[in-house]
Write a protein that holds these residues in place. Structure first.
Motif, PDB file in Angstrom:
ATOM      1  N   THR A   1       1.398   6.261  -6.010  1.00  0.00           N
ATOM      2  CA  THR A   1       0.009   6.606  -5.683  1.00  0.00           C
ATOM      3  C   THR A   1      -0.591   7.457  -6.789  1.00  0.00           C
ATOM      4  O   THR A   1      -1.726   7.227  -7.228  1.00  0.00           O
TER       5      THR A   1
ATOM      6  N   LYS B   1       0.376   4.341   0.162  1.00  0.00           N
ATOM      7  CA  LYS B   1       0.079   5.400   1.143  1.00  0.00           C
ATOM      8  C   LYS B   1       0.752   5.104   2.480  1.00  0.00           C
ATOM      9  O   LYS B   1       1.254   6.009   3.146  1.00  0.00           O
ATOM     10  N   ILE B   2       0.798   3.844   2.870  1.00  0.00           N
ATOM     11  CA  ILE B   2       1.509   3.454   4.091  1.00  0.00           C
ATOM     12  C   ILE B   2       3.007   3.649   3.903  1.00  0.00           C
ATOM     13  O   ILE B   2       3.718   4.051   4.826  1.00  0.00           O
TER      14      ILE B   2
ATOM     15  N   ASP C   1       0.873  -1.166   0.000  1.00  0.00           N
ATOM     16  CA  ASP C   1       0.000   0.000   0.000  1.00  0.00           C
ATOM     17  C   ASP C   1       0.914   1.221   0.000  1.00  0.00           C
ATOM     18  O   ASP C   1       1.623   1.484   0.981  1.00  0.00           O
TER      19      ASP C   1
ATOM     20  N   GLY D   1       3.914   7.158   4.679  1.00  0.00           N
ATOM     21  CA  GLY D   1       3.963   7.390   6.118  1.00  0.00           C
ATOM     22  C   GLY D   1       5.230   6.851   6.763  1.00  0.00           C
ATOM     23  O   GLY D   1       5.850   7.510   7.601  1.00  0.00           O
ATOM     24  N   VAL D   2       5.625   5.642   6.373  1.00  0.00           N
ATOM     25  CA  VAL D   2       6.858   5.057   6.916  1.00  0.00           C
ATOM     26  C   VAL D   2       8.065   5.884   6.502  1.00  0.00           C
ATOM     27  O   VAL D   2       8.966   6.150   7.309  1.00  0.00           O
TER      28      VAL D   2
END
Length: 140
Positions: free
Chosen positions: A131, A69-70, A67, A73-74
């Motif tokens: 994305t 989007k994750i 994913d 964030g990471v």
């Protein structure tokens, strides 16, 4: 998708592997030479886009079940975490540390916290690029 595109699929697998290897080289060369997390992330995204052009989006999602989007964030956690790490040791924001270590196979090696920052940039660039591309591709 055509069923007789075996040459395209085979070449895509080989070329994608070469592009990913080159992006890893650019990532690690970026501290002392041109390169780094940003351009390595763009190269890796380019390899994934090549897979998307050859295969359909469902096949690529099954090959790379990430994913994005994750991943953004990471990557942001790595990038901001290395910046805040300097504040923990009472030095200015984004101050990086380095030390020389003797590693068994590599010998004397210099390890930097800047590599963690570059890793964060690398992950953010891949996540953002993919994305956007997948969003555009899904609407068509």
């Amino acid at each position: 998708m055509k069923t007789n595109d075996i040459i395209l699929r085979t070449l895509t697998c080989v070329v994608t592997f070469i592009i990913i290897l080159f992006s890893i080289h650019l990532f690690f060369a970026g501290h002392y030479h041109p390169g780094g997390g940003f351009i390595a992330g763009l190269m890796t995204s380019g390899a994934i886009v090549l897979l998307l052009l050859t295969f359909d989006i469902k096949t690529v999602r099954s090959m790379i079940p990430v994913d994005y989007k994750i991943l953004i964030g990471v990557g942001l956690l790595f990038a901001v975490g290395t910046g805040i790490g300097g504040l923990v040791f009472n030095v200015p924001f984004l101050t990086h540390a380095h030390h020389h270590f003797h590693l068994p196979l590599l010998g004397q090696t210099s390890l930097h916290t800047a590599v963690l920052f570059d890793l964060g940039v690398y992950l953010v660039v891949i996540g953002t690029t993919m994305t956007i591309i997948e969003t555009i591709g899904e609407s068509d």
